[in-house]
Design an enzyme around this catalytic site. Structure first.
Site, PDB file in Angstrom:
ATOM      1  N   SER A 156      46.037  72.296  31.465  1.00  0.00           N
ATOM      2  CA  SER A 156      45.657  74.127  31.393  1.00  0.00           C
ATOM      3  C   SER A 156      44.504  73.715  30.852  1.00  0.00           C
ATOM      4  O   SER A 156      43.476  73.913  32.056  1.00  0.00           O
ATOM      5  CB  SER A 156      46.428  73.774  29.581  1.00  0.00           C
ATOM      6  OG  SER A 156      46.147  75.544  28.805  1.00  0.00           O
TER       7      SER A 156
ATOM      8  N   ASP B   4      45.791  76.312  34.424  1.00  0.00           N
ATOM      9  CA  ASP B   4      47.033  76.761  34.650  1.00  0.00           C
ATOM     10  C   ASP B   4      47.363  78.341  34.653  1.00  0.00           C
ATOM     11  O   ASP B   4      48.714  78.747  34.697  1.00  0.00           O
ATOM     12  CB  ASP B   4      47.529  76.134  34.142  1.00  0.00           C
ATOM     13  CG  ASP B   4      48.416  76.441  32.298  1.00  0.00           C
ATOM     14  OD1 ASP B   4      47.294  77.101  32.238  1.00  0.00           O
ATOM     15  OD2 ASP B   4      48.892  76.116  32.016  1.00  0.00           O
TER      16      ASP B   4
ATOM     17  N   ASP C 187      47.402  80.380  32.609  1.00  0.00           N
ATOM     18  CA  ASP C 187      48.239  80.942  31.543  1.00  0.00           C
ATOM     19  C   ASP C 187      47.288  81.575  30.196  1.00  0.00           C
ATOM     20  O   ASP C 187      47.816  82.436  29.073  1.00  0.00           O
ATOM     21  CB  ASP C 187      49.545  80.230  30.454  1.00  0.00           C
ATOM     22  CG  ASP C 187      48.799  78.912  29.783  1.00  0.00           C
ATOM     23  OD1 ASP C 187      47.953  78.820  29.948  1.00  0.00           O
ATOM     24  OD2 ASP C 187      49.825  78.402  29.181  1.00  0.00           O
TER      25      ASP C 187
END
Length: 445
Positions: free
Chosen positions: A102, A243, A245
């Site tokens: 992430s 990533d 998100d």
């Protein structure tokens, strides 16, 4: 059961150390593959990754693990986490895997798992995989070893899918948008999707080299995009993490807009159209009290979950909510995705900008946040929150803030850190409270 491998968001750690080694990744593939071997069909797993140097190593190890227990593997190359969730469901796969840490630096990596429905695994499923990790793998005979292949159209499939989240009568013509992809997983798909809808896109953080993911760019390092938005005279900036998100928005004045404001905007617009479900929004204990008061003013609720988008999602599914997220920028829009999707949330914000005709600074200032302060206290061992001296200071602080603010104290799920957060109408009081608790934790640690 104590967890040795899984944390709050899959398995994560420093590459080639602890749980984040190629050997462990192969065992994860074997254990997760075995867990999802159900029925007589040919089993399939979709594997995606971000742009970290170690992604190739972890991908190869996972492929070895899955194929050794009889699962076929489909590799997509670099794609956002939500794209892997989407493709897992659309390709009728039994399991999806995202290799990413992430927003962490490139030295770290992680493994996130999705079930056949595209949702992250439950605690129970992770516990079952943990047990299998401690056992010898059940290797298949040579004629049943899985096959592995790469697909070339994964990016196009994802772009097509997320564009469906924008009404067909909306175009972004005339909007100048800076898109910062953090040199991460969305470096191709996010600028393309926004450009295809008509915007003038200025892309940054789109030159990954394996080691520059999240370095001085992206949603956790905003100075570069703030300056670029002002320099280019852009209407808005979109900052994603490694990533993709997570989303933080930059208005035309170069000011950051966090997840609370974004949730407030999207929820209020859906509510006005009668499309908001669950009667409110699900956020975490870290979301600002100002958001809660804003929603209450519209007759809506703010349900709070533990920190972590998986816990937000669990509460959303339980209560029938279609909007949830975190102050840090995770946006879960269940009408369009099964997990946090920063690009989908960005498209919704851009659509609202077009419909409103307002500047981003006005549109995205949904509520006045109350003063909030978060400090981290690193410790080397023990359990400082269990010390009587710390408990006494916390109890005193809770009493002082009663009726005017909140106190949230929690250990990090990924590092030896105690997070101390307080908020309330009096900024000076909030600062005093946080400092007292931090001092007590340091003394106890």
């Amino acid at each position: 059961m104590s967890r040795k491998f899984f944390g709050t968001d899959g398995i994560r750690g420093r590459t080639n150390e602890g749980v984040m080694t190629a050997a462990t990744a192969m065992r994860v593939g074997q254990a997760a593959g075995t867990h999802f071997l159900r029925g007589g069909h040919r089993h399939r797993v979709v594997i995606g990754k971000d742009t970290r140097l170690s992604g190739y190593m972890m991908e190869s190890a996972l492929v070895a693990g899955f194929t050794s227990v009889g699962m076929d593997v489909i590799m997509t190359g670099p794609l956002p986490t939500p794209a892997i969730a989407l493709l897992t469901r659309e390709m009728r796969a039994d399991l999806g895997v995202m290799i990413s840490a992430s927003h962490n630096p490139y030295e770290d990596n992680g493994i996130k798992l999705f079930g056949p429905d595209g949702f992250k695994l439950s605690d129970e499923a992770e516990a079952s995989i943990e047990l299998l990790l401690e056992q010898e793998p059940l290797l298949v005979q040579a004629d049943r070893i899985g096959r592995a292949r790469r697909i070339d159209d994964a990016r196009g499939r994802y772009i097509h899918a997320i564009k469906q989240s924008v009404a067909s009568d909306i175009r972004f013509d005339g909007l100048k948008v800076v898109v910062d992809c953090a040199n991460g997983a969305a470096y191709q798909v996010a600028p393309s999707a926004i450009w295809e809808l008509g915007a003038d896109v200025i892309a940054m953080g789109v030159e990954p080299d394996g080691t520059n993911i999240n370095r001085d760019v992206g949603s956790t390092s905003l100075d570069a995009i703030k300056a670029r938005v002002v320099e280019e005279g852009a209407d808005i900036g979109i900052a994603l993490d490694g990533d993709a998100d997570r989303l933080i928005v930059i208005d035309e004045k170069g000011r950051a807009v966090d997840g609370d404001q974004i949730m407030g905007l999207i929820a209020s617009r859906l509510h006005a159209r009668g499309d908001l479900t669950g009667g409110g929004v699900v956020a975490t204990v870290m979301s600002n009290l100002g958001l809660e008061r804003y929603l209450q003013g519209q007759g809506l609720t703010l349900e709070r979950a533990k920190v972590g988008d998986r816990y937000v999602l669990e509460k959303m599914k339980q209560g029938g909510f279609n909007i949830g997220g975190e102050q840090s920028g995770h946006m879960i829009l269940l009408d369009h995705a099964t997990t946090g999707d920063g690009t989908v949330a960005a498209l919704r914000v851009l659509a609202s900008l077009v419909r409103s005709g307002k500047p981003a600074s006005e549109l995205l200032h949904v509520f006045d946040p109350v003063p909030q302060l978060l400090k981290n206290v690193r410790y080397s061992g023990g359990k400082p929150l269990e010390a009587e001296s710390v408990k006494a200071v916390i109890a005193e602080a809770e009493k002082e803030l009663e009726g005017t603010g909140r106190l949230v104290i929690r250990p990090s799920g990924t590092e030896p850190v105690i997070r101390v957060m307080a908020e309330g109408d009096d900024a000076a009081q909030v600062e005093r409270v946080v400092d007292r608790i931090c001092d007590a934790v340091k003394d106890a640690a």
